[in-house]
Design an enzyme around this catalytic site. Structure first.
Site, PDB file in Angstrom:
ATOM      1  CB  CYS A  97      -0.911   0.034   1.232  1.00 14.74           C
ATOM      2  SG  CYS A  97      -2.081  -1.330   1.327  1.00 14.74           S
ATOM      3  CB  CYS A 173      -2.115  -8.839   4.467  1.00 11.04           C
ATOM      4  SG  CYS A 173      -2.272  -7.569   3.187  1.00 11.04           S
ATOM      5  CG  PHE A 305      -7.430  -6.486 -24.973  1.00 12.45           C
ATOM      6  CD1 PHE A 305      -6.100  -6.758 -25.271  1.00 12.45           C
ATOM      7  CD2 PHE A 305      -8.043  -5.413 -25.605  1.00 12.45           C
ATOM      8  CE1 PHE A 305      -5.397  -5.971 -26.172  1.00 12.45           C
ATOM      9  CE2 PHE A 305      -7.351  -4.615 -26.506  1.00 12.45           C
ATOM     10  CZ  PHE A 305      -6.020  -4.895 -26.797  1.00 12.45           C
ATOM     11  CB  CYS A 400      -5.768  -1.278 -15.397  1.00 15.28           C
ATOM     12  SG  CYS A 400      -4.703  -1.991 -16.674  1.00 15.28           S
TER      13      CYS A 400
END
Length: 442
Positions: A97, A173, A305, A400
């Site tokens: 993170c 986590c 894709f 993305c």
């Protein structure tokens, strides 16, 4: 780089700035969507980790280039009200993170405004900005890759530390889904007992709808004792276990083949196939794509894709006919299996390298009035030239990577399309990743 949260009254100054030193006090004046903060030192732009606008921080230089520099705030001398206490004890050493020190609403607002500002620059017509698609900010990842290494004569399992090759050991986590997070201390204990620790590469974990799957990458042959220990662990934890010694050979030792469900469909996947790691956000994203496609029974829709059919198969539940195209042959095989088990007979899948000309492909000679694009980070620039020959009336672009989206959107606009609506998808809270969905129309 898109910048937001610039304070009009903030002074873009730095103390002791006659030269850039390894440790220096600076004033921060802006924040970008990746959680990096911006300051000026000797007229040069610096991107600083772990700092916020209107803060005064003591920085440590990571690297300095001719045009810019990178640094990290090691001490906060004057804190911002935008700052919060990270909930993870491994932050910020762990590289998983980057934004836990920033309040969640500020993270999202920063990403959204930076994205909107950049996209609107591409055209004069107003864009219909849709609300952010978001979900919970903890325990959202159903997939992860864990690094392994011998450090100080001990085997360590975890994520790599930011800006180093060191691994931060993890026993918990809060980003991983709970069934994966609970495995972390057990894996540490398991592999600590291995004889051939140096043969270990990394571990991949997937929390599928029907099983937890684990892939162990190893170098060379595993001895019988270690493999027996691993197999017993997998059976005790009810894991689907896979071993991989090279890219071309994966051995399935036990457990069910993984799958996930979406819109009443069951999508099986191989352990290394790409799937969206945030299951609730994937469902919202697919539903939003279906909504924006405005599907009718007469539509012929092309999904480029397509992967294992994450969008294609739900689209086929409503459309007249769907073609899914993917570059990875193994994923096309899996998509065809998913099509067969779905019972849908109005869909076909093809393997094609979409970075090369596909005008001579059989599927490309068919008519399509709508298209969905879901490329990797490299974007879809090359295939856009050939896609334009199909003259679709509507294109839904799942991105993305904002940089390649801006590049591809600019090309679509030059070909007569306009951005009708767009939304940010907060697929990865507390990180600098920014996903989005945009609709282009003629």
């Amino acid at each position: 780089m898109a910048i937001f949260y610039s304070e009009k009254t903030a002074k873009q100054t730095a103390k002791n700035c006659c030269k850039t030193t390894a440790r220096q006090i600076v004033n921060i004046h802006s924040l970008d969507y990746q959680g990096l903060d911006v300051a000026k030192i000797n007229g040069k732009t610096w991107f600083i980790e772990n700092a916020l606008p209107n803060e005064q921080v003591l920085i440590h230089v990571i690297e300095e280039k001719r045009q810019y520099g990178r640094a990290k705030a090691n001490k906060i001398l004057q804190a911002s009200p935008l700052r919060q206490q990270p909930s993870c004890i491994s932050y910020p050493q762990c590289g998983g993170c980057q934004m836990q020190h920033i309040k969640l609403d500020v993270q999202r607002q920063t990403k959204q405004q930076a994205f909107f500002k950049q996209l609107q620059r591409l055209q004069t017509e107003p864009i219909d900005w849709q609300p952010m698609i978001s979900g919970q900010d903890k325990h959202y990842r159903r997939r992860t890759k864990l690094s392994m290494a011998i450090q100080r004569n001990q085997l360590v399992i975890g994520f790599r530390q930011q800006n180093t090759h060191q691994i931060i050991p993890l026993t918990d986590c809060e980003v991983l889904e709970q069934p994966l997070s609970t495995l972390l201390p057990k894996l540490q204990h398991l592999f600590a007992g291995w004889k051939m620790k140096k043969a270990l590469g990394h571990i991949e974990l997937v929390n599928a709808d029907n099983t937890r799957a684990m892939l162990v990458l190893h170098i060379g042959k595993i001895n019988a004792q270690d493999q027996h220990m691993l197999l017993n662990f997998a059976k005790a934890e009810q894991l689907s276990l896979y071993l991989m010694c090279d890219e071309n050979h994966i051995e399935h030792l036990c457990g069910e083949a993984p799958y996930y469900q979406i819109n009443g469909l069951t999508l099986h996947f191989c352990i290394r196939d790409f799937i969206q790691v945030n299951q609730p956000l994937n469902q919202k994203m697919v539903n939003k794509a279906l909504e924006w496609l405005a599907i009718t029974a007469e539509d012929r829709i092309l999904d480029l894709f397509c992967g294992i059919g994450n969008f294609s198969l739900p689209i086929a539940q409503q459309a007249g006919f769907v073609v899914g195209v993917e570059g990875v042959e193994e994923m096309v095989k899996q998509a065809k299996i998913n099509q067969q088990t779905s019972g849908l007979n109005n869909i076909a899948f093809y393997q094609t390298n979409l970075a090369e000309s596909f005008v001579d492909q059989h599927w490309a000679t068919q008519p399509f009035n709508k298209v969905l694009l879901d490329p990797a980070r490299q974007g879809a620039l090359f295939c856009l030239d050939h896609l334009m020959a199909l003259t679709p009336e509507r294109i839904i672009y799942i991105s993305c990577n904002p940089a390649t989206l801006m590049r591809d959107a600019e090309k679509l606009i030059r070909h007569g399309y306009k951005i009708a609506k767009s939304a940010v998808i907060d697929m990865f809270p507390h990180t600098g990743h920014l996903e989005s969905i945009s609709m282009f129309i003629k």
